[in-house]
Motif scaffolding. Structure first.
Motif, mmCIF file in Angstrom:
data_model
loop_
_atom_site.group_PDB
_atom_site.id
_atom_site.type_symbol
_atom_site.label_atom_id
_atom_site.label_comp_id
_atom_site.label_asym_id
_atom_site.label_seq_id
_atom_site.Cartn_x
_atom_site.Cartn_y
_atom_site.Cartn_z
ATOM 1 N N LEU A 61 -6.818 2.369 5.311
ATOM 2 C CA LEU A 61 -8.230 2.141 5.014
ATOM 3 C C LEU A 61 -9.064 2.092 6.290
ATOM 4 O O LEU A 61 -10.155 2.673 6.363
ATOM 5 C CB LEU A 61 -8.396 0.845 4.221
ATOM 6 C CG LEU A 61 -9.843 0.434 3.885
ATOM 7 C CD1 LEU A 61 -10.532 1.511 3.049
ATOM 8 C CD2 LEU A 61 -9.871 -0.904 3.162
ATOM 9 N N ALA A 62 -8.562 1.421 7.312
ATOM 10 C CA ALA A 62 -9.306 1.334 8.578
ATOM 11 C C ALA A 62 -9.499 2.711 9.208
ATOM 12 O O ALA A 62 -10.541 2.995 9.811
ATOM 13 C CB ALA A 62 -8.578 0.402 9.545
ATOM 14 N N ASN A 92 -8.982 -7.314 2.718
ATOM 15 C CA ASN A 92 -8.113 -6.495 1.869
ATOM 16 C C ASN A 92 -6.727 -7.136 1.793
ATOM 17 O O ASN A 92 -5.733 -6.565 2.230
ATOM 18 C CB ASN A 92 -8.027 -5.072 2.440
ATOM 19 C CG ASN A 92 -7.218 -4.139 1.555
ATOM 20 O OD1 ASN A 92 -7.014 -4.408 0.373
ATOM 21 N ND2 ASN A 92 -6.739 -3.050 2.130
ATOM 22 N N ASN A 149 -4.096 -2.967 6.116
ATOM 23 C CA ASN A 149 -4.496 -1.705 6.731
ATOM 24 C C ASN A 149 -3.340 -0.744 6.957
ATOM 25 O O ASN A 149 -3.518 0.303 7.588
ATOM 26 C CB ASN A 149 -5.200 -1.986 8.060
ATOM 27 C CG ASN A 149 -6.530 -2.686 7.865
ATOM 28 O OD1 ASN A 149 -7.502 -2.096 7.431
ATOM 29 N ND2 ASN A 149 -6.563 -3.984 8.167
ATOM 30 N N SER A 150 -2.148 -1.093 6.469
ATOM 31 C CA SER A 150 -1.003 -0.204 6.636
ATOM 32 C C SER A 150 -1.202 1.125 5.917
ATOM 33 O O SER A 150 -0.663 2.151 6.329
ATOM 34 C CB SER A 150 0.272 -0.882 6.109
ATOM 35 O OG SER A 150 0.474 -2.122 6.740
ATOM 36 N N GLU A 168 -4.179 -8.121 11.850
ATOM 37 C CA GLU A 168 -3.000 -8.216 10.988
ATOM 38 C C GLU A 168 -2.155 -9.400 11.452
ATOM 39 O O GLU A 168 -1.895 -9.561 12.643
ATOM 40 C CB GLU A 168 -2.166 -6.938 11.062
ATOM 41 C CG GLU A 168 -2.848 -5.713 10.472
ATOM 42 C CD GLU A 168 -2.784 -5.664 8.956
ATOM 43 O OE1 GLU A 168 -1.991 -6.436 8.370
ATOM 44 O OE2 GLU A 168 -3.506 -4.843 8.361
ATOM 45 N N SER A 175 0.842 -1.197 0.000
ATOM 46 C CA SER A 175 0.000 0.000 0.000
ATOM 47 C C SER A 175 0.871 1.239 0.000
ATOM 48 O O SER A 175 2.070 1.180 0.314
ATOM 49 C CB SER A 175 -0.924 0.025 1.230
ATOM 50 O OG SER A 175 -0.147 0.104 2.420
ATOM 51 N N CYS A 215 -11.701 -5.240 9.886
ATOM 52 C CA CYS A 215 -10.827 -5.084 8.720
ATOM 53 C C CYS A 215 -9.703 -6.113 8.813
ATOM 54 O O CYS A 215 -8.927 -6.096 9.778
ATOM 55 C CB CYS A 215 -10.246 -3.679 8.662
ATOM 56 S SG CYS A 215 -11.476 -2.378 8.470
ATOM 57 N N VAL A 228 -9.187 -4.316 13.817
ATOM 58 C CA VAL A 228 -8.229 -4.616 12.750
ATOM 59 C C VAL A 228 -7.437 -5.860 13.134
ATOM 60 O O VAL A 228 -6.955 -5.964 14.272
ATOM 61 C CB VAL A 228 -7.273 -3.429 12.517
ATOM 62 C CG1 VAL A 228 -6.094 -3.844 11.651
ATOM 63 C CG2 VAL A 228 -8.016 -2.275 11.867
ATOM 64 N N ASN A 287 -8.311 5.833 -0.129
ATOM 65 C CA ASN A 287 -8.908 5.132 1.004
ATOM 66 C C ASN A 287 -10.273 5.701 1.378
ATOM 67 O O ASN A 287 -11.174 4.958 1.779
ATOM 68 C CB ASN A 287 -7.968 5.184 2.210
ATOM 69 C CG ASN A 287 -6.800 4.230 2.068
ATOM 70 O OD1 ASN A 287 -6.919 3.173 1.471
ATOM 71 N ND2 ASN A 287 -5.645 4.617 2.604
ATOM 72 N N CYS A 301 -12.391 4.311 7.503
ATOM 73 C CA CYS A 301 -13.648 3.685 7.939
ATOM 74 C C CYS A 301 -14.076 4.223 9.302
ATOM 75 O O CYS A 301 -15.271 4.381 9.583
ATOM 76 C CB CYS A 301 -13.487 2.167 7.993
ATOM 77 S SG CYS A 301 -13.330 1.364 6.384
ATOM 78 N N TRP A 331 -4.661 6.240 14.990
ATOM 79 C CA TRP A 331 -4.670 4.785 15.175
ATOM 80 C C TRP A 331 -4.906 4.437 16.644
ATOM 81 O O TRP A 331 -5.727 3.576 16.966
ATOM 82 C CB TRP A 331 -3.334 4.186 14.713
ATOM 83 C CG TRP A 331 -3.340 3.723 13.290
ATOM 84 C CD1 TRP A 331 -2.763 4.330 12.221
ATOM 85 C CD2 TRP A 331 -3.967 2.547 12.792
ATOM 86 N NE1 TRP A 331 -3.000 3.605 11.083
ATOM 87 C CE2 TRP A 331 -3.739 2.501 11.398
ATOM 88 C CE3 TRP A 331 -4.715 1.528 13.379
ATOM 89 C CZ2 TRP A 331 -4.214 1.486 10.596
ATOM 90 C CZ3 TRP A 331 -5.192 0.495 12.568
ATOM 91 C CH2 TRP A 331 -4.943 0.485 11.202
#
Length: 742
Positions: free
Chosen positions: A299-300, A363, A295-296, A314, A264, A291, A312, A272, A303, A335
Motif C-alpha cells: 500500500l505504501a 492499516n 505495508n507488506s 512497522e 496481506s 503509513c 512507514v 492497493n 501511495c 521500497w
C-alpha cells in the motif's frame, strides 16, 4: 548438606521446566488461535487447574510413603516429553475437530483441546511439586517443605524466562522446547544416585533429539497449512519476536500470514492502487504521509506514486523484512528508493512527536487483539491528532463492516469506533463496504464527497496508476450510501468508547466470531449483557454466606478451610495481577509476545525472592497477623494500578513497568509460606500439597474469568475492583479466625 543442595537444584529444575513449557505452549496456542490474547487466560487457567490436581494427587500419594529420589528426573522427562506431544498435537487441532477447509477455529474448540492435552504435562508438574515437598520433609532439608520448594521453583522460572527471551529471538518454539528438555534432564540425571535406571533415557535424549527439532517444525507447519486449505502450499516460514510468519502460495499468488491470520497479499497492486486513490483525495494538498503497519502488501508503494514523502512504521521488523525478501527485484528497489522505513512502535513514536504529517494511514486490520486494538483507542487518536499538520487527516483502512447489512455486533463495533473518533475529531467520514474506511479531521475543508472535488484533487497529484481510473470514484463515493451509513452510526444507542483500559472492541469481536461459528445462539450474548452491579451483588452474597458458614463451624475444621479459601483468594489475586499487567503491557507497548519471558521471569523473581526470604524467617513471623495486612495491601495496590498505568504511559519507560511485575510477584510470594505456616498450626496432619492446590485452583479460576469475561465486558478497573473485594474478604476471614482461636 549435599542432599539439601540436590533438592534445591531439583526445585529450580522444576520451576525452569514448568515456566519454559508454559511460555512455549502459550506462544504456540497464540499462533493457533490467531494471536488473540484471550487464549492466554484460558491456557493459564487450564494449566493451573491441572497443576493443582497433580499437586493434590501427589499429596495423597505420598501421605503415607516416601518417594525414591530418581522418580524426579524420570517424571521431569515424562512431563517435557508430553509437552512436546501437546506442541505437535496443536498442529493437527483442525483434524481433531473436523474443521472444514477455510473455516476458523471456535474459541470453545481451542479451550476443550487445551483442557484434554494439558492435563498430562501440567498434572505431572504439580505431582512433582508434591514429590519434592515430601522429599524435603523426609530428609529434613527444611522444616517448611512446601515454602522451600515454592521459593526455589520460582527462582528456576527466572532463569529460564530470561534465557528464553534471548533464545526465542533466534530459534523456533520447538527447538527451544527440545533444548530445555535436553538441558534439564541431563543435569537432573547427573545429580541422581540411580543413574543405571535412567541411563537408557539419557542416551535416547542425547543421541536422537538434537537433529530432530527444526525438521519436525518444518514438517508440522506444512501439515498444519494443508489442514487449513488443501490448495495452500507453504513456501517459507519464520518465527519472529511477535509470532509465526508464513508465506503461502495459493492460486499462483503469494500471501503473508502471521499467527494464522492473513496479513496481506504480496504485491497486490490492483487493490492497493484503488485503496491509495481512495485515501489520498481526502486531503486538499498532501505532501507528507505516515503509513502505520500493514505495508507488506505494498500500500505504501502505491501511495508513493502520488509523488509524496512516505514514512512507514512497522513494529515487527523481522516479519516485514521476511515478506520483502519474497518481493520481486523491481518492487524491492522501489521500497529502497521511495520510502523511509522505521522499525518502531508507532504509538511510542507519536508520543515522542518526531514529526508531523498531512495524513496518517492506519492499516492494522480488525481490532481482535490487544496488539491491534491499541490503535483504535481514544489515547491513540489523541496521539495521532497531535501529530497531524494543519488540515491533517487520520485514515483507517479495512475496518470490519458489511457490504449491504450490519448485524447487531458489527454495528456496535463500528459505532464504538465512530464514538471514539468523535471524541477527538470534529469531522468524520465513513465509507461503507465489506470493510469500511474511516476518515477523521478537525479541518472542515479536508473531507469531501463531491465527485468534482475528488477528481480535481486526483488530477492535481497526477499519479501513475495502471489499474485505477478517476471514473471509478463514482462507485467508491456513493453519497446516498455514505449518508445512510453515517445516519445508522449516529442514531445507534450504543455510547461506549474504546479506551486503553476499557477495550470495547474485545467483546464485540468475540460476539461476531461466536455468531459466525455457532449461529444465532443468544446464550453468550445474554451472559455478556449482565450488568456489573449484578456481578458485584452476586459475589458479595456468596462471600458473606461463606464467612458466616465458616464462623459457625467447629473452630479447628474452620481454621483449615479458612486457610485454603484464603490461598484460593491469593491465587485469584495473583492471576489478576498477571493478566492485567500482561494485557496492559501489550496495550501500552505492543510486544508482550516478545517480552512474555522477561515479564514472567521478573514476576517470579519477585515471588521467589519474597517467598524464600519469608521461608527463612517464618519461625519468627506471626503469620495470622501478617496475612490480613498483606491481603489488604494487595487490594490497595490493585486499586492503584490504573493511575500507575496512566503515569507510566506518559513517562514512556518500559523498565519501570517491568518493575510492577516484580512488585506484584513479591507481594503474592510473601503470602505462600505464611499460609503454609498457618495451615501447619491449624491442621492435625501435614497437608501442604493442598495449599498449593488451593492456590493454583484460585489462579485457574481467575485466569479464565478475568481474560474471557471480566476484562472484555467491564474493563480493567472494574476487574481489579472485584478482586479487591475478594482480598478484603480474605482479611475478614483471618481477623475472625484469630478471634475464634483466641
Amino acid at each position: 548438606m549435599q542432599q539439601r543442595w540436590t533438592l534445591k537444584f531439583y526445585a529450580m529444575c522444576l520451576g525452569a521446566a514448568s515456566m519454559g513449557v508454559q511460555i512455549l505452549l502459550l506462544r504456540q496456542f497464540m499462533t493457533v488461535f490467531y494471536g488473540n490474547e484471550i487464549i492466554i487466560g484460558a491456557v493459564l487457567s487450564l494449566w493451573l487447574l491441572w497443576i493443582g490436581v497433580g499437586s493434590y494427587v501427589g499429596q495423597r500419594c505420598w501421605a503415607t510413603k516416601s518417594p525414591a529420589q530418581f522418580l524426579f528426573p524420570a517424571g521431569l522427562f515424562l512431563s517435557i516429553l508430553s509437552a512436546i506431544g501437546v506442541y505437535v498435537a496443536t498442529k493437527f487441532v483442525r483434524l481433531f475437530y473436523h474443521i472444514p477447509y477455510g473455516e476458523f477455529l471456535a474459541y470453545s474448540d481451542v479451550v476443550l483441546f487445551a483442557c484434554w492435552t494439558l492435563f498430562l504435562p501440567a498434572g505431572l508438574f504439580g505431582f512433582l511439586f508434591a514429590l519434592l515437598a515430601r522429599l524435603c520433609r523426609d530428609t529434613g532439608a527444611h522444616s517448611e517443605a512446601a515454602g522451600f520448594v515454592y521459593a526455589y521453583e520460582a527462582l528456576g522460572t527466572v532463569i529460564v524466562g530470561l534465557l528464553f527471551t534471548v533464545m526465542l529471538m533466534f530459534f523456533s518454539n520447538l527447538v527451544c522446547l527440545f533444548t530445555l528438555g535436553l538441558l534439564l534432564f541431563g543435569l537432573a540425571f547427573f545429580l541422581t544416585r540411580n543413574k543405571s535406571l535412567l541411563a537408557p533415557i539419557f542416551l535416547f535424549v542425547v543421541v536422537l533429539i538434537p537433529p530432530v527439532p527444526h525438521k519436525l517444525e518444518d514438517y508440522l507447519l506444512h501439515k498444519y497449512w494443508a489442514t487449513v486449505d488443501e490448495s495452500f502450499r507453504l513456501k517459507d516460514w519464520r518465527f519472529t519476536r511477535f509470532g509465526q510468519a508464513s508465506i503461502i502460495e495459493w492460486g499462483g499468488e503469494l500471501f503473508l500470514y502471521q499467527n494464522g491470520i492473513k496479513v496481506s497479499a504480496l504485491s497486490n497492486t490492483i487493490d492497493n492502487q484503488s485503496q491509495a486513490a481512495t485515501l489520498l483525495v481526502q486531503h486538499p494538498n498532501p505532501e507528507k504521509i505516515l503509513c502505520i503497519e500493514g505495508n507488506s502488501g505494498g500500500l505504501a508503494l502505491e501511495c508513493a506514486k502520488f509523488h509524496l514523502d512516505i514514512d512507514v512504521m512497522e513494529l515487527d521488523g523481522d516479519m516485514f523484512r521476511f515478506a520483502r525478501s519474497h518481493l520481486d527485484s523491481v518492487a524491492a528497489h522501489a521500497w529502497e528508493k521511495s520510502i523511509r522505513l522505521f522499525i518502531t512502535d508507532a504509538r511510542r513514536a507519536l508520543k515522542q512527536k518526531l514529526s508531523t504529517w498531512d495524513m496518517i494511514i492506519l492499516n492494522v486490520g480488525a481490532p481482535t487483539t490487544a496488539a491491534s486494538n491499541r490503535y483504535y483507542t481514544r489515547r491513540f487518536f489523541q496521539l495521532a491528532k497531535a501529530s497531524l499538520a494543519e488540515n491533517g487527516v487520520l485514515a483507517i483502512c479495512f475496518f470490519p463492516a458489511g457490504e449491504n447489512f450490519l448485524g447487531d455486533e458489527l454495528l456496535e463495533l463500528n459505532k464504538t469506533l465512530w464514538n471514539t473518533l468523535n471524541s477527538e475529531f470534529s469531522h468524520i467520514l465513513a465509507l461503507p463496504g465489506e470493510t469500511a474506511t474511516y476518515f477523521a479531521s478537525n479541518a472542515p475543508q479536508s473531507l469531501v464527497t463531491s465527485l468534482p472535488d475528488i477528481e480535481h484533487r486526483y488530477a492535481a497529484r497526477n499519479p501513475t496508476l495502471a489499474h485505477f481510473a478517476p471514473s471509478m470514484y463514482s462507485y467508491i463515493y456513493q453519497n446516498d450510501r455514505i449518508s445512510e451509513f453515517a445516519a445508522l452510526l449516529s442514531t445507534s444507542p450504543q455510547q461506549r468508547l474504546n479506551s486503553d483500559f476499557n477495550p470495547a472492541s474485545y467483546i464485540y469481536d468475540f460476539l461476531i466470531w461466536h455468531k459466525i461459528m455457532r449461529g444465532a445462539d443468544q446464550t453468550v450474548s445474554r451472559v455478556f449483557a449482565i450488568p456489573f452491579s449484578t456481578v458485584v451483588i452476586f459475589l458479595s452474597v456468596i462471600l458473606i454466606v461463606l464467612v458466616f458458614l465458616l464462623y459457625f463451624t467447629p473452630a479447628r475444621w474452620a481454621a483449615v478451610q479458612r486457610v485454603r479459601l484464603s490461598a484460593a483468594i491469593i491465587g485469584f489475586c495473583g492471576m489478576t495481577f498477571s493478566v492485567i499487567l500482561l494485557l496492559a503491557f501489550q496495550t501500552l507497548f505492543g510486544y508482550i509476545y516478545a517480552w512474555i519471558g522477561v515479564a514472567m521471569a521478573v514476576y517470579m523473581a519477585g515471588m521467589g525472592g519474597a517467598s524464600l526470604l519469608v521461608t527463612e524467617k517464618v519461625m519468627c513471623t506471626q503469620s495470622d497477623k501478617s496475612l490480613p495486612w498483606l491481603l489488604f495491601l494487595a487490594g490497595i495496590v490493585l486499586l492503584l494500578l490504573m493511575p500507575i498505568f496512566t503515569l507510566l504511559d506518559r513517562l514512556d519507560m518500559p523498565p519501570l513497568y517491568i518493575g510492577l511485575f516484580f512488585m506484584s510477584g513479591a507481594l503474592i510470594g510473601t503470602t505462600f509460606p505464611l499460609l503454609c505456616r498457618s495451615l501447619t498450626s491449624a491442621a492435625s496432619r501435614m497437608e501442604l500439597g493442598t495449599i498449593y492446590a488451593s492456590d493454583v485452583l484460585g489462579g485457574a479460576i481467575g485466569a479464565f474469568v478475568i481474560s474471557s469475561f471480566l476484562v472484555p465486558l467491564y474493563g480493567f478497573f472494574k476487574t481489579v475492583l472485584l478482586t479487591t473485594i475478594l482480598c478484603f474478604t480474605g482479611c475478614v476471614l483471618f481477623i475472625i479466625r484469630g478471634k475464634r482461636i483466641q
